[in-house]
Design an enzyme around this catalytic site. Structure first.
Site, PDB file in Angstrom:
ATOM      1  N   GLU A 278      32.932  24.386  66.553  1.00 24.85           N
ATOM      2  CA  GLU A 278      31.477  23.780  66.352  1.00 24.85           C
ATOM      3  C   GLU A 278      31.249  23.118  65.494  1.00 24.85           C
ATOM      4  O   GLU A 278      30.368  21.874  65.483  1.00 24.85           O
ATOM      5  CB  GLU A 278      30.426  25.226  66.285  1.00 24.85           C
ATOM      6  CG  GLU A 278      29.010  24.834  67.004  1.00 24.85           C
ATOM      7  CD  GLU A 278      28.075  26.057  67.021  1.00 24.85           C
ATOM      8  OE1 GLU A 278      28.620  27.087  67.874  1.00 24.85           O
ATOM      9  OE2 GLU A 278      27.204  26.182  66.723  1.00 24.85           O
ATOM     10  N   GLU A 281      32.446  19.838  66.597  1.00 25.07           N
ATOM     11  CA  GLU A 281      31.533  19.250  67.767  1.00 25.07           C
ATOM     12  C   GLU A 281      30.353  18.506  66.965  1.00 25.07           C
ATOM     13  O   GLU A 281      29.878  17.585  67.317  1.00 25.07           O
ATOM     14  CB  GLU A 281      31.056  20.277  68.643  1.00 25.07           C
ATOM     15  CG  GLU A 281      30.442  19.937  69.761  1.00 25.07           C
ATOM     16  CD  GLU A 281      29.968  21.022  70.941  1.00 25.07           C
ATOM     17  OE1 GLU A 281      30.186  22.230  70.208  1.00 25.07           O
ATOM     18  OE2 GLU A 281      29.379  20.712  71.551  1.00 25.07           O
ATOM     19  N   CYS A 298      26.069  30.950  70.647  1.00 21.52           N
ATOM     20  CA  CYS A 298      26.712  32.176  70.550  1.00 21.52           C
ATOM     21  C   CYS A 298      25.926  33.321  71.044  1.00 21.52           C
ATOM     22  O   CYS A 298      26.307  34.392  71.692  1.00 21.52           O
ATOM     23  CB  CYS A 298      26.916  32.634  69.122  1.00 21.52           C
ATOM     24  SG  CYS A 298      27.797  31.417  68.114  1.00 21.52           S
ATOM     25  N   SER A 318      25.439  23.640  71.993  1.00 18.85           N
ATOM     26  CA  SER A 318      26.883  23.516  71.852  1.00 18.85           C
ATOM     27  C   SER A 318      27.807  23.585  72.958  1.00 18.85           C
ATOM     28  O   SER A 318      27.528  24.975  73.228  1.00 18.85           O
ATOM     29  CB  SER A 318      27.394  24.080  70.451  1.00 18.85           C
ATOM     30  OG  SER A 318      28.828  24.409  70.382  1.00 18.85           O
ATOM     31  N   LYS A 357      25.811  40.364  76.183  1.00 19.41           N
ATOM     32  CA  LYS A 357      27.282  40.128  76.321  1.00 19.41           C
ATOM     33  C   LYS A 357      27.688  40.791  77.632  1.00 19.41           C
ATOM     34  O   LYS A 357      28.797  40.126  78.209  1.00 19.41           O
ATOM     35  CB  LYS A 357      27.988  40.495  75.259  1.00 19.41           C
ATOM     36  CG  LYS A 357      27.503  39.738  73.927  1.00 19.41           C
ATOM     37  CD  LYS A 357      28.417  38.499  73.697  1.00 19.41           C
ATOM     38  CE  LYS A 357      27.875  37.957  72.497  1.00 19.41           C
ATOM     39  NZ  LYS A 357      28.097  36.463  72.414  1.00 19.41           N
ATOM     40  N   GLU A 360      27.020  37.853  79.849  1.00 19.72           N
ATOM     41  CA  GLU A 360      27.944  36.503  79.633  1.00 19.72           C
ATOM     42  C   GLU A 360      29.080  36.706  80.334  1.00 19.72           C
ATOM     43  O   GLU A 360      29.732  36.048  80.905  1.00 19.72           O
ATOM     44  CB  GLU A 360      28.001  36.427  77.935  1.00 19.72           C
ATOM     45  CG  GLU A 360      28.869  35.029  77.529  1.00 19.72           C
ATOM     46  CD  GLU A 360      29.148  35.285  76.030  1.00 19.72           C
ATOM     47  OE1 GLU A 360      28.243  34.742  75.448  1.00 19.72           O
ATOM     48  OE2 GLU A 360      30.444  35.324  75.908  1.00 19.72           O
ATOM     49  N   GLU A 365      32.024  30.647  84.943  1.00 20.46           N
ATOM     50  CA  GLU A 365      32.843  29.635  83.946  1.00 20.46           C
ATOM     51  C   GLU A 365      33.721  30.486  83.137  1.00 20.46           C
ATOM     52  O   GLU A 365      34.502  29.844  82.571  1.00 20.46           O
ATOM     53  CB  GLU A 365      31.858  29.008  83.172  1.00 20.46           C
ATOM     54  CG  GLU A 365      30.605  28.272  83.987  1.00 20.46           C
ATOM     55  CD  GLU A 365      29.459  29.379  83.746  1.00 20.46           C
ATOM     56  OE1 GLU A 365      29.118  30.012  84.880  1.00 20.46           O
ATOM     57  OE2 GLU A 365      28.853  29.532  82.791  1.00 20.46           O
ATOM     58  N   CYS A 503      22.321  39.677  65.496  1.00 17.56           N
ATOM     59  CA  CYS A 503      23.060  40.815  66.196  1.00 17.56           C
ATOM     60  C   CYS A 503      23.113  42.015  65.296  1.00 17.56           C
ATOM     61  O   CYS A 503      23.368  43.094  65.844  1.00 17.56           O
ATOM     62  CB  CYS A 503      24.740  40.256  66.001  1.00 17.56           C
ATOM     63  SG  CYS A 503      25.041  38.635  66.660  1.00 17.56           S
TER      64      CYS A 503
END
Lengths: 574, 160
Positions: A278, A281, A298, A318, A357, A360, A365, A503
């Site tokens: 990141e 990037e 994230c 990102s 998550k 996710e 993808e 988190c």
């Protein structure tokens, strides 16, 4: 400041505060169900009633203001009887399958019933079974167990400002449900699980994958591996009563191997990988153009939030996968090849402080050849159940290291667990990339702490980098609206965590919203960062090795293919 | 609903939440019910969650979420009608029509709504079909009325 009398004891009270707030300051406990600290009271459940001299009936202490000279009794027989009746009424149309309820040992309604000695169903009313919604990969909604306290609705609307669930209907037919009574999986729910954390009963729980995993552990066709997020060992340690500072990840590694996982990986390694990728990037966008400010990606709830509510900001996200996604991809590519195991024979588990998550991991993808990179995600709560299920005695364990090739992490990766940590880790590496030098002080004080919104400007060489760190989606919405209105022009880097505090306070953490515990977790992570030598992701030798042996250069072709992802607008009822 | 009509209603109110009920009432007046599309657009205009608008609307008996049938039946569930047996009348209507209050029959012929007092307690229990009052309804009377409505619809007629 004036005095009030409570149970014949004189205590101080502030003008304008509620009875409950004055009582809790001096440690007089009054039971609550619908009360939410720091938010306007609703007085919905009435369980906090107390007796006030001169008042006709009992008053709800959560919403009743104190008056000078007020005389209060918090546990007269009248109060206790009334509370008991309230509990009996709540239970009269509540299922009594507590034995089978996943919230059983954490259910506030059940403990109140126990405290107040409610030992039979009276009045005997039949409860109306309502449809259970199991469509979401993250959250299960069982309206039959809902007591309509409204905390989930409030956290979703007022804290996260998502508004996925709402009271629908009236009276005994009221249900908390997404718009048009549709199911959770097609609603605007971002799966953050903050509703699960505040739900006093089993009406909202995580969609557990524990059984799928224990089934695979017994199989021989599959090699089962697990990764755990930076904040996971901390809360596991709390639950087992270990002192902070014990080699907690070491013990967790040992426990997971005893359970039967062939490889145990620390997601903090992948957090380092995320920070490096990141940072590259970010620097590329700074130097050669690209959407700025860059938004971290994230937090899967935050990503879905942007896809639904602010698709015009998708280019700012990102394209880096989350640490879970990155490690998942590297496990099924690099690790599979190195270990000589076909990816299809790998079962990859992730233990996360997060319900989103789980969602996710189901994103199309994030996989290859129709095979997901992560096969199952469990929360810290499920992981705790698993450790108990397999009879692991934490005190008898010797610390072990995480498995190579991903066994070394920097403290930067570990900081991902707390709000501001992704920014701190990434900016440490970005500084090195931009200036060729390390930051003078690696500690970036201005992005630390649990505040929901932090903004600062960092000097990197001759550049001024505007940085914002946000946690809680309500705060994120505010920032996005302000950026849209042309404010915050100097912002270059924005970290967003969907859960307030990051988190360490995620929707998959153990049921304790005690702010002191969350603060302790944060302080532990900061202390760890201070005490170790490897504090930047780009200096992590195993990260360097992974780029050398597999990924090539950060942002290069292989890295882009394995570590980056795409986002797309979502059409749901907002 | 006609988009222009909805737009016209929305434009007449400042976009703030205290006007929600008034907007919902006007939209239902114009459309006959609250469609999903209308609710979504009201939500977007007032900057409230769609679920919030739906939640508010479902709180009130007044609002419908399906278009009315050709014959809109309102059954009074006020106190006097209840005492005189409107509960049995409701059971009968639900059974005969195969729908619950707030719903519209699959053939689009009937919609059912329960209302608070219609103000004709002397004639209890009272039911109205497209605004026309039927007094002292019981199972037999309801069946007769429904049969008449069905054959009238089959003959292409509008009146009883």
């Amino acid at each position: 400041m004036f005095e009030i009398t409570v149970n014949n004891r004189i205590i101080d009270a502030e003008p304008g505060e509620t009875i409950l707030s004055a009582l809790s300051r001096v440690g007089i406990r009054v039971p609550t169900l619908c009360h939410m600290a720091g938010m306007m009271p609703t007085g919905a459940c009435r369980i906090c009633i107390v007796e006030v001299e001169g008042e006709d009936g009992l008053v709800p202490s959560c919403s009743y203001p104190v008056r000078e000279g007020m005389r209060i009794r918090t546990n007269s027989q009248k109060v206790i009887n009334a509370r008991k009746t309230l509990i009996q009424l709540l239970l009269s149309n509540h299922p009594d399958d507590c034995l089978y309820c996943s919230k059983s040992s954490d259910c506030q309604l059940r403990s109140l019933a126990e405290e107040y000695g409610v030992r039979e169903r009276t009045p005997k009313r039949k409860f109306r079974e309502k449809l259970k919604d199991i469509t979401s990969p993250s959250i299960i909604r069982d309206p039959t167990k809902c007591i309509l306290c409204g905390k989930c609705v409030r956290v979703c609307n007022e804290v996260q400002e998502v508004g996925a669930i709402e009271f629908v209907g009236r009276g005994s037919r009221t249900v908390v449900t997404p718009a048009f009574n549709r199911s959770m999986n097609i609603s605007s729910c971002v799966n953050c699980g903050q509703c699960v954390l505040v739900c006093p009963t089993g009406a909202l729980t995580e969609h557990s994958r524990l059984e799928d995993i224990t089934n695979v552990i017994g199989e021989h066709e599959k090699t089962i591996v697990i990764q755990y997020a930076p904040s996971v060992p901390l809360s596991i340690a709390e639950e087992f009563g270990l002192k902070p500072g014990a080699d907690i990840p070491g013990l967790l590694n040992a426990a997971l191997r005893q359970i039967g996982f062939s490889r145990v990986f620390d997601t903090s390694f992948a957090a380092d990988l995320t920070a490096v990728e990141e940072a590259h990037e970010f620097v590329t966008r700074l130097e050669s153009g690209g959407a700025l400010p860059i938004f971290t990606s994230c937090s899967p709830s935050w990503v879905k939030f942007v896809e639904e509510f602010y698709p015009e900001f998708l280019p700012n996200l990102s394209t880096c996968k989350s640490p879970q996604g990155m490690l998942g991809a590297v496990i099924k590519t690099f690790f599979a090849k190195q270990a000589g195991i076909p990816a299809s024979a790998l079962y990859s588990v992730a233990a996360m402080p997060c319900t989103a998550k789980k969602f996710e991991a189901t994103r199309a993808e994030l996989g290859r050849n129709d095979d997901p990179d992560i096969d199952a995600v469990i929360t810290v709560r499920e992981l705790l159940r698993m450790i108990k299920l397999y009879g692991i005695d934490f005190n008898a364990l010797q610390p072990e290291g995480a498995d190579s090739p991903f066994g070394t992490r920097s403290t930067a990766g570990k900081l991902f667990g707390v709000t501001g940590g992704v920014a701190e880790a990434t900016l440490r590496t970005a500084h090195k990339l931009l200036t060729g030098r390390e930051l003078k002080s690696l500690k970036i004080e201005s992005v630390r702490g649990l505040d929901g919104f932090k903004e600062t400007t960092l000097k990197m060489g001759d550049r001024e980098i505007g940085v914002a760190v946000v946690s809680g989606l309500g705060n994120a919405r505010k920032l996005l609206e302000e950026i849209r209105d042309g404010l915050h022009k100097n912002l270059k880097f924005v970290e967003v965590m969907a859960c307030p505090g990051g988190c360490i306070a995620g929707g998959g953490q153990p049921f304790s919203t005690n702010p002191e515990r969350i603060k302790a977790r944060m302080q532990f992570l900061y202390a760890l960062d201070q005490s170790e030598h490897l504090r930047t992701a780009h200096e992590n030798p195993e990260i360097k090795r992974l780029y050398r042996e597999f990924l090539g250069t950060p942002g290069g072709d292989v890295a882009r293919e394995v570590l980056h992802t795409t986002f797309a607008p979502r059409s749901v009822y907002l | 609903m006609n988009n222009d009509k909805l737009e016209e209603i929305l434009n007449r109110y400042p976009p703030s939440r205290e006007h929600l009920i008034a907007i919902l009432q006007e939209v239902q007046e114009a459309e006959g019910f609250l469609s999903r599309e209308a609710i979504v657009r009201i939500a977007a205009r007032l900057k409230l969650a769609t679920g919030k608008i739906y939640g508010v609307a479902t709180f009130y008996n007044q609002f419908r979420f399906q278009s009315s049938g050709k014959y809109h039946i309102q059954l009074c569930r006020g106190t006097a009608c209840h005492v005189k047996g409107s509960s049995a009348a409701l059971d009968c209507l639900e059974r005969e029509l195969g729908i619950h209050p707030g719903e519209t029959s699959a053939d689009g012929l009937f919609s059912l709504e329960v209302t608070p007092c219609l103000g004709a307690c002397g004639l209890a229990p009272v039911m109205s079909v497209n605004g026309e009052i039927h007094s002292c309804v019981d199972e037999i009377k309801i069946k007769t009325i429904l049969t008449a409505l069905r054959s009238s619809a089959a003959a292409g007629g509008d009146e009883l």
